[in-house]
Design a protein around this motif. Sequence first.
Motif, short mmCIF file in Angstrom:
data_model
loop_
_atom_site.label_atom_id
_atom_site.label_comp_id
_atom_site.label_asym_id
_atom_site.label_seq_id
_atom_site.Cartn_x
_atom_site.Cartn_y
_atom_site.Cartn_z
N SER A 143 0.72 -1.16 0.03
CA SER A 143 -0.03 0.12 -0.08
C SER A 143 0.90 1.22 0.07
CB SER A 143 -0.93 -0.03 1.27
OG SER A 143 -1.92 -1.02 1.23
N GLY A 144 0.34 2.41 -0.54
CA GLY A 144 1.16 3.59 -0.39
C GLY A 144 0.67 4.67 -1.76
N LEU A 145 1.60 5.48 -1.62
CA LEU A 145 1.28 6.59 -2.92
C LEU A 145 2.41 6.21 -3.86
CD1 LEU A 145 0.15 9.31 -4.01
CD2 LEU A 145 2.25 10.34 -2.84
N TYR A 146 1.76 5.90 -5.09
CA TYR A 146 2.45 5.51 -6.37
C TYR A 146 2.41 6.95 -7.25
CZ TYR A 146 2.68 0.62 -4.86
OH TYR A 146 3.11 -0.25 -4.18
N VAL A 147 3.70 7.23 -7.69
CA VAL A 147 3.66 8.39 -8.85
C VAL A 147 4.19 7.83 -10.13
CG1 VAL A 147 4.80 10.70 -9.10
CG2 VAL A 147 3.87 9.99 -6.92
N CYS A 148 3.65 8.50 -11.08
CA CYS A 148 4.08 8.22 -12.42
C CYS A 148 4.84 9.61 -13.07
CB CYS A 148 2.99 7.47 -13.40
SG CYS A 148 3.57 7.62 -15.32
N VAL A 149 5.94 9.49 -13.74
CA VAL A 149 6.33 10.45 -14.53
C VAL A 149 6.62 10.18 -16.11
CG1 VAL A 149 8.43 12.13 -14.68
CG2 VAL A 149 7.79 11.25 -12.56
N ALA A 150 5.75 11.10 -17.00
CA ALA A 150 5.89 10.93 -18.22
C ALA A 150 7.00 12.03 -18.84
CB ALA A 150 4.45 11.13 -18.81
N GLU A 151 7.92 11.65 -19.49
CA GLU A 151 9.16 12.30 -19.68
C GLU A 151 9.53 12.11 -21.15
OE1 GLU A 151 12.82 13.80 -17.39
OE2 GLU A 151 12.41 11.67 -17.35
N ASN A 152 9.87 13.32 -21.92
CA ASN A 152 10.54 13.16 -23.14
C ASN A 152 11.71 14.59 -23.11
OD1 ASN A 152 9.21 15.84 -23.68
ND2 ASN A 152 7.88 14.71 -25.44
N ARG A 153 12.13 14.68 -24.24
CA ARG A 153 13.25 15.68 -24.18
C ARG A 153 12.73 17.13 -24.15
NH1 ARG A 153 15.76 14.97 -30.18
NH2 ARG A 153 13.84 14.68 -30.45
N GLY A 155 10.02 17.96 -21.94
CA GLY A 155 9.46 18.24 -20.64
C GLY A 155 9.20 17.12 -19.94
N SER A 156 8.44 17.23 -18.85
CA SER A 156 7.75 16.01 -18.21
C SER A 156 6.57 16.68 -17.39
CB SER A 156 8.96 15.58 -16.86
OG SER A 156 9.10 16.47 -16.04
N ALA A 157 5.77 15.57 -16.94
CA ALA A 157 4.48 15.87 -16.33
C ALA A 157 4.37 14.61 -15.37
CB ALA A 157 3.38 15.97 -17.16
N LYS A 158 3.45 14.75 -14.32
CA LYS A 158 3.29 13.50 -13.49
C LYS A 158 1.89 13.35 -12.86
CE LYS A 158 6.58 14.98 -10.44
NZ LYS A 158 7.20 15.15 -9.47
N CYS A 159 1.55 12.22 -12.38
CA CYS A 159 0.19 11.88 -12.03
C CYS A 159 0.54 11.08 -10.73
CB CYS A 159 -0.76 11.31 -12.83
SG CYS A 159 -0.46 9.79 -13.66
N SER A 160 -0.57 10.70 -9.81
CA SER A 160 -0.34 9.75 -8.80
C SER A 160 -1.64 9.09 -8.44
CB SER A 160 0.06 10.86 -7.48
OG SER A 160 -0.82 11.52 -7.16
N ILE A 161 -1.49 8.05 -7.72
CA ILE A 161 -2.50 7.16 -7.37
C ILE A 161 -2.08 6.36 -5.79
CG2 ILE A 161 -1.71 4.84 -8.49
CD1 ILE A 161 -4.60 4.65 -9.44
N VAL A 162 -3.27 6.55 -5.00
CA VAL A 162 -2.85 6.05 -3.77
C VAL A 162 -3.59 4.38 -4.00
CG1 VAL A 162 -3.77 5.82 -1.37
CG2 VAL A 162 -3.06 7.90 -2.49
N LEU A 163 -2.65 3.49 -3.67
CA LEU A 163 -3.17 2.03 -3.51
C LEU A 163 -3.36 1.40 -2.17
CD1 LEU A 163 -3.07 -0.84 -5.20
CD2 LEU A 163 -0.77 -1.04 -4.70
N GLU A 164 -4.54 0.86 -1.78
CA GLU A 164 -4.88 0.68 -0.55
C GLU A 164 -5.13 -0.76 -0.64
OE1 GLU A 164 -8.16 2.64 1.64
OE2 GLU A 164 -6.98 4.74 0.91
N VAL A 165 -4.26 -1.72 -0.21
CA VAL A 165 -4.71 -3.11 -0.28
C VAL A 165 -5.40 -3.56 0.95
CG1 VAL A 165 -3.31 -5.33 -0.33
CG2 VAL A 165 -2.18 -3.52 -1.51
#
Length: 165
Positions: A143-153, A155-165
């Motif tokens: 369980s926890g906070l998972y962050v995804c970073v999308a990146e190319n030359r 720039g970058s951007a991110k989103c997150s999701i909380v997984l509760e098992v």
Amino acid sequence: AVQILTYLDGMVKVEETDLKPRVGFLYPVLTHNISVFINATREHDSGQYMCTVNVVDDDSGTGKNIGVINLTVLVPPASPACQLHGNPTVGANVTLSCASEKGKPSPAYQWQRMTPTLQVFFPPAQDRARGTLKLTNLSLEMSGLYVCVAENRAGSAKCSIVLEV
């Protein structure tokens, strides 16, 4: 090829495209440097641009009076969407997905668990091109906070999701 400017006999003609208000010569044309600028570039400005110099009384037709350049306008990733696929119960498998609708070149994705402790993921669990993270045999500790970073030359951007098992 895209034709945007024509300089002939001291007159400049600008083609009727959406580039017209955004394009011009970098230097006074009489300096013989006919470099151009494009303001507020857009993705569809990408393409092949050709510079043709017509020399008076030159009938050689060697093609040496033509210069071609390819322009690729890079686009930073748009804010990605993070989603959970599957039922996050103990012992189950789930997939986290991350997808950005825009980005040139195509973004690479990187998942990390931020809390309670930092965890970095690698293939085959993580697919950097598709933006997926497969979590198998779930436990409460995952369980926890998972962050995804999308990146190319560009720039970058991110989103997150909380997984509760």
